[in-house]
Scaffold this motif. Sequence first.
Motif, PDB file in Angstrom:
ATOM      1  N   VAL A 151       0.856  -1.181   0.000  1.00 38.93           N
ATOM      2  CA  VAL A 151       0.000   0.000   0.000  1.00 38.93           C
ATOM      3  C   VAL A 151       0.889   1.228   0.000  1.00 38.93           C
ATOM      4  O   VAL A 151       1.851   1.298   0.766  1.00 38.93           O
TER       5      VAL A 151
ATOM      6  N   PHE B  43      -8.606  -0.918   0.902  1.00 37.57           N
ATOM      7  CA  PHE B  43      -7.789  -1.053  -0.302  1.00 37.57           C
ATOM      8  C   PHE B  43      -7.267  -2.478  -0.461  1.00 37.57           C
ATOM      9  O   PHE B  43      -7.096  -2.964  -1.579  1.00 37.57           O
TER      10      PHE B  43
ATOM     11  N   THR C 164      -5.721  -1.489  -6.481  1.00 32.41           N
ATOM     12  CA  THR C 164      -6.812  -0.620  -6.041  1.00 32.41           C
ATOM     13  C   THR C 164      -6.281   0.793  -5.878  1.00 32.41           C
ATOM     14  O   THR C 164      -5.115   1.002  -5.541  1.00 32.41           O
ATOM     15  N   LYS C 165      -7.139   1.758  -6.127  1.00 33.04           N
ATOM     16  CA  LYS C 165      -6.734   3.154  -6.029  1.00 33.04           C
ATOM     17  C   LYS C 165      -7.886   3.991  -5.500  1.00 33.04           C
ATOM     18  O   LYS C 165      -9.054   3.649  -5.670  1.00 33.04           O
TER      19      LYS C 165
ATOM     20  N   ILE D 237     -11.543   2.772  -5.137  1.00 30.70           N
ATOM     21  CA  ILE D 237     -12.007   2.741  -3.749  1.00 30.70           C
ATOM     22  C   ILE D 237     -12.480   4.146  -3.381  1.00 30.70           C
ATOM     23  O   ILE D 237     -11.665   5.078  -3.342  1.00 30.70           O
TER      24      ILE D 237
END
Length: 202
Positions: A84, A100, A112-113, A197
């Motif tokens: 992350v 996330f 994921t962003k 997200i």
Amino acid sequence: MISVVIPCYNVSEAILSVIDDIPDCVSKIWVIDDCCPENSGQKVIKSSKDSRVEVIFHETNQGVGGAVITGLNLAISQNYDFVVKIDGDGQMPPSLITKFITPLEQGKADYTKGNRFYNIEDVLTMPTARLIGNGVLSFLSKFSTGYWDIFDPTNGYVAINIKAARMLPFEKIDKRFFFESDLLFRLSTIKAVVLDIPMTAI
């Protein structure tokens, strides 16, 4: 295992509180001092008591992308499952890390962003220039990557599974202003599944 990468450049006022708020599900925290003029890395070494933290120093400034790539290479070499990336200035709540990571753990996404444009109330609080600029970048990113459902391409709150990270050509990715957008393009070339997200930036 989950690791976190925090690029540090002029974030000495907020970095310690960011580290303190990182949840227990994270096993490792890499603080990348990107030749910070405020000596953020030294402040972390001196003041943070978190045993998960390791500070890495760049001798020259490499930009946010360079700092993130340093962290990704460390995660790959040490066999972490997920990485992350959050900023050290306090604008990205560490409490969202599980949101996330969960789609990655469930196999629903490779990357994921954050998306600050999910809630209209958040959008209305943004400066007009930022809204216009992000709108243009969003369109260009959609066009170049094929990720037509993705918004807010410059959002730097991201997470990636290590399998996808291993496939990325780090030497070709822009390390400065276009890092996040270029990363999306590189992810599209390996057919990575990308998921937005919803989040509110502080």
